[in-house]
Design a protein around this motif. Structure first.
Motif, PDB file in Angstrom:
ATOM      1  N   TRP A   2      18.690  11.307  12.140  1.00  0.00           N
ATOM      2  CA  TRP A   2      19.559  11.039  13.307  1.00  0.00           C
ATOM      3  C   TRP A   2      18.963  11.745  14.521  1.00  0.00           C
ATOM      4  CZ3 TRP A   2      24.817  14.003  13.965  1.00  0.00           C
ATOM      5  CH2 TRP A   2      25.434  13.608  15.163  1.00  0.00           C
TER       6      TRP A   2
ATOM      7  N   HIS B  98      27.534  16.163  19.756  1.00  0.00           N
ATOM      8  CA  HIS B  98      26.442  15.976  18.794  1.00  0.00           C
ATOM      9  C   HIS B  98      25.309  16.985  18.996  1.00  0.00           C
ATOM     10  CE1 HIS B  98      28.189  11.684  18.338  1.00  0.00           C
ATOM     11  NE2 HIS B  98      28.899  12.598  17.710  1.00  0.00           N
TER      12      HIS B  98
ATOM     13  N   SER C  90      19.661  12.418  18.506  1.00  0.00           N
ATOM     14  CA  SER C  90      20.759  12.380  19.474  1.00  0.00           C
ATOM     15  C   SER C  90      20.236  12.569  20.885  1.00  0.00           C
ATOM     16  CB  SER C  90      21.756  13.490  19.136  1.00  0.00           C
ATOM     17  OG  SER C  90      22.577  13.780  20.257  1.00  0.00           O
TER      18      SER C  90
ATOM     19  N   LEU D  97      29.482   7.718  21.521  1.00  0.00           N
ATOM     20  CA  LEU D  97      29.217   6.882  20.346  1.00  0.00           C
ATOM     21  C   LEU D  97      29.478   7.746  19.113  1.00  0.00           C
ATOM     22  CD1 LEU D  97      25.892   5.210  21.577  1.00  0.00           C
ATOM     23  CD2 LEU D  97      28.068   4.033  21.142  1.00  0.00           C
TER      24      LEU D  97
ATOM     25  N   GLU E  89      21.493   7.105  20.027  1.00  0.00           N
ATOM     26  CA  GLU E  89      21.689   6.518  21.348  1.00  0.00           C
ATOM     27  C   GLU E  89      20.487   5.662  21.754  1.00  0.00           C
ATOM     28  OE1 GLU E  89      22.626   9.636  20.625  1.00  0.00           O
ATOM     29  OE2 GLU E  89      24.761   9.660  21.139  1.00  0.00           O
TER      30      GLU E  89
ATOM     31  N   VAL F 264      24.961   7.883  15.057  1.00  0.00           N
ATOM     32  CA  VAL F 264      24.457   6.705  15.763  1.00  0.00           C
ATOM     33  C   VAL F 264      23.411   7.196  16.760  1.00  0.00           C
ATOM     34  CG1 VAL F 264      25.028   4.871  17.415  1.00  0.00           C
ATOM     35  CG2 VAL F 264      26.578   5.381  15.510  1.00  0.00           C
TER      36      VAL F 264
HETATM   37 MN    MN Z   1      25.841  10.982  20.023  1.00  0.00          MN
END
Ligand code: MN
Ligand code: FMN
Length: 503
Positions: free
Chosen positions: A165, A190, A167, A225, A231, A229
């Motif tokens: 992930w 995040h 961010s 979001l 961006e 997820v």
């Molecule tokens: Mn985020």
């Protein structure tokens, strides 16, 4: 050939604003200490074109600042024009059109970024001893601030230790020293979540910060979001093109290839320093300094004649309202729809400083649900307040769908004539919320719970599918054909350009 267009290239965005007269190229010498910010504040408050400061005192020639990158424009030049340009949309784009585009991209397949070998952000590469953040015109934004802010309109890049992930998120950062910044990384955001993962391993968090980013990427970095997820993939879906990114010099992260400035390094696992105060999005400055994580800069890369964009936070409308508020509106509307609620639109009124969101209720669908007001309020609170987007906004105002919620005049009218004191208010003392809201008690701010409400401006008959009248305005008091005729002939009557009606 770097990626072009106002959504995916900040320099093109600035050039486009200049070309349409929505930015002013200021050649007069301007002091980055307070003066650039004072001009920018005045620009927000008078809806003037964005100021591009090209001659900053005490700064190397060529280094520039752009104020009010998403300030509102005058009504005749397209109120939301600068905001729409962030997404490559026409200057007369309406809020509804913008929200539907943002929501559609949430449901589209993500488009992963494309790694390219190099790009304009590598025109100048400085490492080690050559790193000196003070070379840049780091502005002092308000006389009450506790320091100069480098990052008010840039985003942090961090990646989870397992690499799954990445961010991109906006969070402010203050100059701490020639190679260090200090700023918040809230555990609910995040940036804070991923920083915590590295801390638990006892390792520094590899980090980069992107300034003068592709405007659509910057907006996505200000959007709540869901966790996990990326961006960057959302921006690809939103713009229809993968974002072109380059590898950082030092830490294996990626940054948009055409960014104006990229800082790279790490977030210390344990070091903190006092940060703030800074005039904030809700329009108040508080006096406390708080200990926040320290960001170490090991390399800086930048374009020639770099432009550092700045948000001078405070009373609306500035970017915390126009960008953050709009991105929250989209995420919140998507959440309410996903939970099956009879909603028409959701909109964080810019004037309310991201402290309330107005939700218009589809009266026909409301009547079909058979809900009473308490059940509707509880359902809206249940849907929003626990969500990543709804955590950010303490008040929800419900209105019928005869109100254009993007028009603050109509919202005020609904509150004045339809909100019933004592009956139309539902409070949620256990709901989690952002602790920065000015009116919270010390206990609410400490626990991060309470101070949240749903305020209903719905009339009793709205729950039965009936209305006892319609607003006495242009849209409701004349036949559609006559409305069209009046609009079509507006200039013929002798009036200046009308602008498109809001919906
Ligand atoms: Mn985020
Ligand atoms: C101009 C601007 C400044 C912002 N400043 C901050 C900030 O200092 N701290 C913060 O937590 N969020 C700030 N935000 C809001 C976050 O960027 C937003 O909540 C975003 O969803 C955070 O990313 P995440 O959802 O990936 O955590 C700002 C947003 C904008 C548009």
């Amino acid at each position: 050939m770097p990626q072009r267009g106002s959504a995916l290239n900040f320099r093109d965005f600035v050039d486009e604003l200049l070309a349409v007269g929505d930015a002013v190229d200021i050649r007069r010498p301007v002091d980055p200490t307070l003066e650039a910010a004072a001009v920018t504040r005045r620009v927000y408050e008078t809806r003037s074109p964005a100021p591009l400061f090209g001659n900053l005192t005490g700064t190397e020639p060529g280094f520039r600042l752009l104020g009010a990158p998403a300030g509102l424009s005058s009504r005749t030049s397209g109120t939301y024009g600068r905001l729409a340009a962030h997404f490559g949309m026409a200057r007369d784009t309406t809020p509804r059109e913008l929200l539907e585009k943002l929501i559609a991209a949430m449901h589209a397949e993500p488009v992963a970024p494309r790694v390219v070998e190099t790009g304009p952000c590598k025109e100048h590469v400085l490492r080690g001893d050559a790193v000196d953040l003070e070379r840049f015109p780091v502005p002092l934004l308000h006389q009450q601030d506790g320091g100069r802010y480098f990052g008010t309109y840039g985003f942090h890049v961090v990646r989870t230790p397992d690499g799954r992930w990445t961010s991109w998120s906006i969070s402010r950062s203050m100059l701490h020293g020639p190679t260090t910044l200090v700023g918040p990384a809230m555990p609910q955001q995040h940036l804070g979540m991923i920083h915590r993962m590295w801390q638990e391993k006892g390792e520094p968090t590899p980090w980069a910060m992107v300034l003068g980013a592709p405007p659509a990427a910057l907006a996505a970095a200000g959007m709540p979001l869901p966790a996990e997820v990326d961006e960057d993939g959302y921006v690809g879906a939103l713009t229809g093109s993968p974002v072109e990114v380059v590898r950082t010099e030092t830490n294996g992260l990626h940054a948009p290839a055409n960014a104006e400035i990229v800082l790279e390094g790490y977030i210390s696992p344990d070091e903190t320093a006092p940060e703030g105060p800074m005039g904030e999005y809700h329009g108040h400055t508080f006096t406390e300094r708080k200990p926040q994580p320290v960001f170490h800069v090991e390399a800086v890369t930048h374009r020639s004649d770099p432009i550092l964009p700045i948000c001078v936070a405070g009373l609306p409308p500035e970017e915390n309202h126009t960008i953050w508020g709009t991105m929250i509106s989209a995420a919140a509307l998507d959440q309410l729809r996903a939970d099956g609620l009879p909603v028409d639109l959701a909109w964080c009124s810019y004037e309310a400083a991201t402290c309330w969101i107005v939700v218009s209720i589809d009266l026909r669908r409301l009547a079909e649900t058979g809900m009473d007001e308490r059940r509707l309020a509880d359902a809206v609170a249940g849907s929003l307040f626990g969500s990543h987007a709804g955590w950010l906004v303490p008040k929800v105002i419900l209105v019928a769908d005869d109100i254009d919620i993007t028009d603050i005049d109509q919202v005020v009218w609904a509150m004045a004539t339809r909100y019933h004191p004592g009956a139309g208010e539902y409070t949620y003392p256990d709901a989690p919320g952002i602790p920065m809201v000015p009116y919270l008690t010390a206990e609410e701010a400490r626990s991060g719970r309470g101070g949240k409400a749903v305020v209903s401006c719905l009339l009793p008959e709205h729950f039965t599918g009936r209305t006892h009248g319609v607003p006495t305005d242009f849209r409701h008091a004349y036949p559609a054909a006559l409305q069209r005729k009046v609009l079509d002939h507006w200039a013929d009557y002798g009036f200046a350009a009308p602008g498109r009606p809001a919906r």
